[in-house]
Design an enzyme around this catalytic site. Structure first.
Site, PDB file in Angstrom:
ATOM      1  N   CYS A 334      44.561  59.137   2.561  1.00  0.00           N
ATOM      2  CA  CYS A 334      45.418  58.777   3.546  1.00  0.00           C
ATOM      3  C   CYS A 334      45.563  59.595   4.651  1.00  0.00           C
ATOM      4  O   CYS A 334      45.288  59.290   6.012  1.00  0.00           O
ATOM      5  CB  CYS A 334      46.491  57.873   3.143  1.00  0.00           C
ATOM      6  SG  CYS A 334      47.465  58.347   1.587  1.00  0.00           S
ATOM      7  N   ARG A 363      44.309  65.384  -9.002  1.00  0.00           N
ATOM      8  CA  ARG A 363      45.924  65.188  -9.294  1.00  0.00           C
ATOM      9  C   ARG A 363      45.973  65.739 -10.757  1.00  0.00           C
ATOM     10  O   ARG A 363      45.238  65.735 -11.626  1.00  0.00           O
ATOM     11  CB  ARG A 363      46.001  63.561  -9.348  1.00  0.00           C
ATOM     12  CG  ARG A 363      45.780  62.980  -8.156  1.00  0.00           C
ATOM     13  CD  ARG A 363      46.050  61.367  -8.131  1.00  0.00           C
ATOM     14  NE  ARG A 363      45.847  60.689  -6.866  1.00  0.00           N
ATOM     15  CZ  ARG A 363      45.893  59.302  -6.823  1.00  0.00           C
ATOM     16  NH1 ARG A 363      46.409  58.801  -7.860  1.00  0.00           N
ATOM     17  NH2 ARG A 363      45.481  58.906  -5.659  1.00  0.00           N
ATOM     18  N   GLN A 381      37.736  57.854  -5.235  1.00  0.00           N
ATOM     19  CA  GLN A 381      38.332  56.587  -4.694  1.00  0.00           C
ATOM     20  C   GLN A 381      37.667  56.084  -3.910  1.00  0.00           C
ATOM     21  O   GLN A 381      36.805  56.614  -3.094  1.00  0.00           O
ATOM     22  CB  GLN A 381      39.858  56.801  -4.383  1.00  0.00           C
ATOM     23  CG  GLN A 381      40.763  57.087  -5.224  1.00  0.00           C
ATOM     24  CD  GLN A 381      42.343  57.130  -4.591  1.00  0.00           C
ATOM     25  OE1 GLN A 381      42.426  57.965  -3.573  1.00  0.00           O
ATOM     26  NE2 GLN A 381      43.082  56.381  -5.057  1.00  0.00           N
ATOM     27  N   ASP A 383      38.329  54.620  -1.336  1.00  0.00           N
ATOM     28  CA  ASP A 383      39.494  54.249  -0.764  1.00  0.00           C
ATOM     29  C   ASP A 383      39.420  53.636   0.878  1.00  0.00           C
ATOM     30  O   ASP A 383      38.188  54.128   1.385  1.00  0.00           O
ATOM     31  CB  ASP A 383      40.231  55.848  -0.779  1.00  0.00           C
ATOM     32  CG  ASP A 383      41.854  55.489  -0.451  1.00  0.00           C
ATOM     33  OD1 ASP A 383      42.106  54.454  -0.666  1.00  0.00           O
ATOM     34  OD2 ASP A 383      42.395  56.714  -0.369  1.00  0.00           O
ATOM     35  N   HIS A 385      41.519  52.467   4.434  1.00  0.00           N
ATOM     36  CA  HIS A 385      43.001  52.202   5.209  1.00  0.00           C
ATOM     37  C   HIS A 385      42.478  51.242   6.563  1.00  0.00           C
ATOM     38  O   HIS A 385      41.469  51.445   7.253  1.00  0.00           O
ATOM     39  CB  HIS A 385      43.289  53.509   5.646  1.00  0.00           C
ATOM     40  CG  HIS A 385      43.645  54.550   4.428  1.00  0.00           C
ATOM     41  ND1 HIS A 385      43.070  55.206   3.674  1.00  0.00           N
ATOM     42  CD2 HIS A 385      45.108  54.510   3.578  1.00  0.00           C
ATOM     43  CE1 HIS A 385      43.658  55.738   2.664  1.00  0.00           C
ATOM     44  NE2 HIS A 385      44.738  55.241   2.690  1.00  0.00           N
ATOM     45  N   LYS A 464      53.541  47.024  -2.818  1.00  0.00           N
ATOM     46  CA  LYS A 464      51.945  47.204  -3.306  1.00  0.00           C
ATOM     47  C   LYS A 464      51.684  45.929  -4.093  1.00  0.00           C
ATOM     48  O   LYS A 464      52.457  45.430  -4.675  1.00  0.00           O
ATOM     49  CB  LYS A 464      51.486  48.390  -3.885  1.00  0.00           C
ATOM     50  CG  LYS A 464      52.087  48.821  -5.348  1.00  0.00           C
ATOM     51  CD  LYS A 464      51.295  49.823  -5.816  1.00  0.00           C
ATOM     52  CE  LYS A 464      52.104  50.197  -7.317  1.00  0.00           C
ATOM     53  NZ  LYS A 464      51.465  51.085  -8.143  1.00  0.00           N
ATOM     54  N   HIS A 510      46.795  50.459   2.831  1.00  0.00           N
ATOM     55  CA  HIS A 510      46.192  51.250   1.930  1.00  0.00           C
ATOM     56  C   HIS A 510      45.370  50.431   0.865  1.00  0.00           C
ATOM     57  O   HIS A 510      46.158  49.538   0.339  1.00  0.00           O
ATOM     58  CB  HIS A 510      47.012  52.523   1.052  1.00  0.00           C
ATOM     59  CG  HIS A 510      47.942  53.113   1.877  1.00  0.00           C
ATOM     60  ND1 HIS A 510      47.747  54.610   1.966  1.00  0.00           N
ATOM     61  CD2 HIS A 510      48.940  52.818   2.878  1.00  0.00           C
ATOM     62  CE1 HIS A 510      48.670  54.990   2.820  1.00  0.00           C
ATOM     63  NE2 HIS A 510      49.512  54.025   3.165  1.00  0.00           N
TER      64      HIS A 510
END
Length: 640
Positions: A334, A363, A381, A383, A385, A464, A510
């Protein structure tokens, strides 16, 4: 007198101090016999709990969806009592015994002895004795001083007591066994008889590798024998499908715990599947108006201070430093997407901006929690946004749900939605959180998606929605997540120019659909038991010449398939035909063509499938056309 309100809205008055057991007995003898606990003003309590003021009461029976946690918790105490009986009170030090999904565990420190699964029959036999005795379970409130005297020879219980601020604690007594516990528990040990001990492993006390390694016994219990049998059968099927076994066997991935703990190596066949997943995802995202980007793996640590990750997530991050510049390996994508947004002037006419990335993140996970592709330290990911106005956010969430539906249906997955609300460790004001939570609720309701609420489980920057898919043997996996965020735009002073030319903050959404691409890959391995649908299969057709003289023509046929973008392998080894067929079946290839005299001299073939089906005298063109259609449509079913 106090007023008791029941789930159907009816009320009744009772003497102050009435217990749920008294209420059940008053309603009917049958309800009294079937009740195991109660919910008083939303709190689960024992049947003998004293109700001293007006309350809403729901009686819990074994059929209630909250019953398993109660009887499995009791079963963990029964197991602990049995372990003490088997190995001796002087040798057994008790730690904790909580309920987990589908079961329970208890941690033990047993002097001079390591428990193995060979010990399970004698522990289970002792548990059956305790159950058959139907021992009454008694809850008592005692002072901490009394508790410390009771547990003076139990160091782990004493440590737990030191962490409790209250002057009084609760203990549960069943015969010669006593344990520190909040409860609630069954009224006696004989209510649930169907259980099984499953495994034993090491576990650091309190999850800290600096502490002593304890012995953790896992078990499960069910109110009905059939439910236990079904669960044990599912576990056996899960073992057969274990991605940690199938992955290396099918040349999909490997793990190197010594060299790269928690960081999977994707092998050639696995890379084909991951590429297919990404290509498919890219096609869908393009149709939904996303632009693909790429952001750096390592960025200045001040970025992570600004984003809030330093305060809320630094224990899970990896760091490095060069030229006196402290850097962090990104745990999330992000902040990088925010920098791209801020790189140029944004007008309201540009919104919504949908930014998408296959971003590799790292992580830190404790070594004891790493698990194949499901729990790793490095993963990709899918991912994205979305930056939009407040008036657009509800519709954008609905579009994400539509995208999720499309992708999940391709794999045959059903799902359930969980809405997670503000955690204690959160950024921003409560009003913004409430506005964000309401937007997620409305999007779910307008999409006609049923959902459950998980209070306090949101991310630190926003509420979320998590989507839990159900696989082919009934297990649930958390994949898609949608998070609404008013905090990051504030922290990064993000703006867009509205219709009046004034600056406003955008809303940030997100979202990830696969979640972790590697984890989703692991789910697919187990869901399909390694037998991937043709469009995903690393090798789609295997051609097996029956002898050396057919090798060249078999390769010619394979080249014909390859020209049509059908991934093909020719097994022209010197082995016998039966051995080659068996070897190709082990690879779980969707289609096999045994190539001999007839295939060489005609335009027809005999087709064998991984499911055991056969189709004879199929023209080559028909076979190719059907396979191409099967691949292009991403069908889950074989054409023959």
């Amino acid at each position: 007198m106090i007023k008791i309100t029941f789930p159907d809205g009816s009320t009744k008055e009772y003497e102050e101090g009435v217990s749920p057991a008294d209420i059940a007995k008053d309603i009917s003898q049958r309800l009294y016999k079937n009740s195991i606990a109660a919910e008083v003003n939303g709190q689960l309590v024992d049947l003998n709990y004293s109700i001293t003021q007006d309350a809403t009461v729901k009686l819990i029976t074994l059929e209630d969806d909250k019953a398993p946690n109660i009887y499995r918790h009791t079963m963990s105490h029964i197991m602990a009592q049995a372990v003490i009986h088997v190995f001796g009170k002087e040798k057994v030090k008790l730690a904790i015994g909580p309920v987990i999904e589908d079961g329970f565990y208890y941690d033990f420190d047993i002097e001079g002895y390591n428990i193995s699964e060979e010990d399970f029959p004698k522990i289970e036999e002792e548990m059956k004795k305790i159950i058959d005795q139907d021992i009454t379970i008694i809850r008592k409130e005692i002072s901490k001083a009394q508790a410390k005297e009771i547990f003076k020879d139990q160091p782990y219980k004493l440590e737990l007591l030191d962490d409790i601020d209250d002057d009084e604690v609760s203990v549960y007594i069943q015969g010669d066994f006593i344990d520190l516990c909040r409860g609630p528990h069954l009224p006696s040990t004989g209510y649930v008889k169907h259980f099984k001990l499953l495994s034993v492993s090491g576990a650091y006390w309190r999850g800290d590798e600096k502490n002593k390694m304890l012995q953790r016994i896992y078990g499960t219990a069910f109110a009905k024998k059939k439910d236990l049998d079904d669960y044990l059968n599912m576990l056996e099927e899960a073992k057969r499908r274990d991605h940690r076994k199938l992955g290396p066997q099918l040349n999909l991935f490997m793990l190197q715990p010594e060299m790269a703990p928690g960081m999977p190596f994707i092998l050639p066949n696995g890379k084909i599947i991951l590429n297919e997943l990404m290509n498919y995802s890219r096609q869908v995202h393009k149709r939904y108006g996303y632009s693909e980007v790429e952001t750096p793996q390592i960025m200045n640590i001040k970025l992570w201070h600004q984003s809030g990750h330093w305060d809320h997530y630094k224990e899970n991050m990896f760091f490095t430093e060069k030229e006196d510049m402290p850097m962090a390996v990104k745990p999330m994508n992000c902040p990088g997407h925010i920098l791209i947004y801020k790189n140029s002037f944004v007008s309201y006419k540009d919104l919504p901006i949908r930014m998408f990335e296959f971003g590799k993140v790292h992580r830190y996970e404790r070594s004891g929690t790493l698990h194949g592709l499901f729990r790793v330290r490095a993963f990709t990911q899918d991912d994205a946004h979305i930056f939009c106005t407040k008036s657009q956010m509800e519709q954008e969430i609905i579009k994400v749900i539509e995208l999720t539906n499309e992708i999940y249906s391709t794999f045959g997955f059903n799902y359930e939605a969980i809405l997670s609300t503000m955690p204690d460790d959160h950024m921003g004001d409560i009003e913004a959180w409430e506005r964000a939570t309401q937007a997620l609720k409305l999007a779910l309701e307008k999409s006609q998606i049923k959902y459950k609420i998980a209070e306090g489980d949101g991310a630190f920057y926003g509420p979320k929605i998590d989507f839990h898919v159900t696989d082919s043997i009934g297990r649930k996996w958390q994949c898609t997540t949608i998070q609404l965020d008013f905090q990051m735009p504030e922290r990064f002073e993000m703006v867009y120019a509205n219709e009046k030319g004034e600056y406003e903050r955008p809303v940030m959404i997100h979202r990830a659909i696969f979640g972790s691409l590697e984890r989703f890959f692991g789910i697919l391995i187990e869901n399909f038991a390694g037998e991937f649908p043709t469009w995903l299969a690393p090798i789609q057709v295997s051609v097996v010449p029956v002898s050396e003289k057919f090798n060249e023509k078999a390769k010619e046929f394979a080249r014909q398939l390859e020209k049509e973008n059908i991934r093909t392998f020719v097994n022209d080894s010197d082995s016998t035909v039966s051995y080659k067929i068996r070897n190709e079946q082990m690879k779980k290839i969707p289609y096999m063509i045994v190539f001999g005299e007839k295939e060489m001299n005609s335009n027809t073939i005999n087709v064998r499938t991984i499911k055991g089906n056969t189709a004879e005298n199929i023209s080559r063109d028909l076979f190719i056309n059907k396979i191409k259609e099967e691949i292009s449509s991403r069908s889950l079913n074989l054409s023959f």
